[in-house]
Write an enzyme that holds these catalytic residues in place. Sequence first.
Site, PDB file in Angstrom:
ATOM      1  N   ASN A 182       0.849  -1.194   0.000  1.00 39.41           N
ATOM      2  CA  ASN A 182       0.000   0.000   0.000  1.00 39.41           C
ATOM      3  C   ASN A 182       0.884   1.243   0.000  1.00 39.41           C
ATOM      4  O   ASN A 182       2.035   1.189   0.442  1.00 39.41           O
ATOM      5  CB  ASN A 182      -0.877  -0.003   1.259  1.00 39.41           C
ATOM      6  CG  ASN A 182      -1.824   1.182   1.311  1.00 39.41           C
ATOM      7  OD1 ASN A 182      -2.416   1.564   0.306  1.00 39.41           O
ATOM      8  ND2 ASN A 182      -1.961   1.794   2.474  1.00 39.41           N
TER       9      ASN A 182
ATOM     10  N   HIS B  10       0.799   5.162   1.482  1.00 38.61           N
ATOM     11  CA  HIS B  10       0.077   6.037   2.395  1.00 38.61           C
ATOM     12  C   HIS B  10       0.700   7.440   2.338  1.00 38.61           C
ATOM     13  O   HIS B  10       1.922   7.569   2.384  1.00 38.61           O
ATOM     14  CB  HIS B  10       0.146   5.487   3.826  1.00 38.61           C
ATOM     15  CG  HIS B  10      -0.618   6.338   4.793  1.00 38.61           C
ATOM     16  ND1 HIS B  10      -2.004   6.354   4.830  1.00 38.61           N
ATOM     17  CD2 HIS B  10      -0.197   7.249   5.713  1.00 38.61           C
ATOM     18  CE1 HIS B  10      -2.399   7.225   5.734  1.00 38.61           C
ATOM     19  NE2 HIS B  10      -1.331   7.785   6.288  1.00 38.61           N
TER      20      HIS B  10
HETATM   21  C1  GRF Z   1      -2.951   8.720  -2.549  1.00 37.15           C
HETATM   22  O1  GRF Z   1      -2.686   9.903  -1.868  1.00 37.15           O
HETATM   23  C2  GRF Z   1      -2.494   7.535  -1.756  1.00 37.15           C
HETATM   24  O2  GRF Z   1      -1.391   7.795  -0.971  1.00 37.15           O
HETATM   25  C3  GRF Z   1      -3.690   7.263  -0.876  1.00 37.15           C
HETATM   26  O3  GRF Z   1      -4.805   7.531  -1.675  1.00 37.15           O
HETATM   27  C4  GRF Z   1      -4.443   8.465  -2.689  1.00 37.15           C
HETATM   28  C5  GRF Z   1      -4.782   7.835  -3.995  1.00 37.15           C
HETATM   29  O4  GRF Z   1      -4.569   8.699  -5.074  1.00 37.15           O
HETATM   30  N1  GRF Z   1      -3.639   5.906  -0.375  1.00 37.15           N
HETATM   31  P1  GRF Z   1      -4.619   8.156  -6.546  1.00 37.15           P
HETATM   32  O5  GRF Z   1      -6.002   7.508  -6.720  1.00 37.15           O
HETATM   33  O6  GRF Z   1      -3.518   7.160  -6.718  1.00 37.15           O
HETATM   34  O7  GRF Z   1      -4.462   9.353  -7.422  1.00 37.15           O
END
Ligand code: GRF
Length: 203
Positions: free
Chosen positions: A109, A111
């Site tokens: 994941n 974050h």
């Molecule tokens: C990102 O900021 C990621 O860190 C978090 O959710 C957001 C997803 O953005 N888990 P995207 O859909 O990849 O543009």
Amino acid sequence: MKEKNLGVLASGRGSNLQSIMDSCAAGQIPARVAVVISDNSDAYALERARQAGISAIAVNMSDFPDKARYEQYIIKILQEHEVHLVCLAGYMRLVGSTLLDAFAGRIMNIHPALLPAFPGLHGQEQAWRYGVKYSGCTVHFVDGGMDTGPIILQAVVPVYDHDTSDTLAERILEQEHRIYPEAIRLYCEDKLIIDGRKVRIQT
Ligand code: GRF
């Protein structure tokens, strides 16, 4: 090195998915995105996958009696696409034990904060409100907790006085797009060793 198959789970706009697809296409990761699955049929991530000619599948959790059955269906799709590594990219659900057990040590994941600080939703905004001088992003393996799994890579960005939560989020996002493909590359090159809470990177 044999190419690995990635399965990406995304609920929203999919900019991290895009960076992963682009890195694969550019030959920077010995992998291909085999399938993109979303719990949200309107997710732009699905559209990005289709545009790249990648199989894009919406799975609506409300079509299933419980989370275990929902995740069993996702596992079936992942297995049909011979997925080695599952990448969560803005997937807005906690992964349950069904999916975790099926892909133990093989779910990552990203974050948008420096874990273990500011887990959960809106990590960028939490950090900005708290008043930290530095924040960033974290790629980690997924365990049963909320953003608690072993950390693979982190990137740090400064927080400026003139920042808003949005400008900070943009600065963090740039780094997300850099370190997520990098972490996936390391995994695909068999360079990551999980040792308890620590992830060692073989050079
Ligand atoms: C990102 O900021 C990621 O860190 C978090 O959710 C957001 C997803 O953005 N888990 P995207 O859909 O990849 O543009």
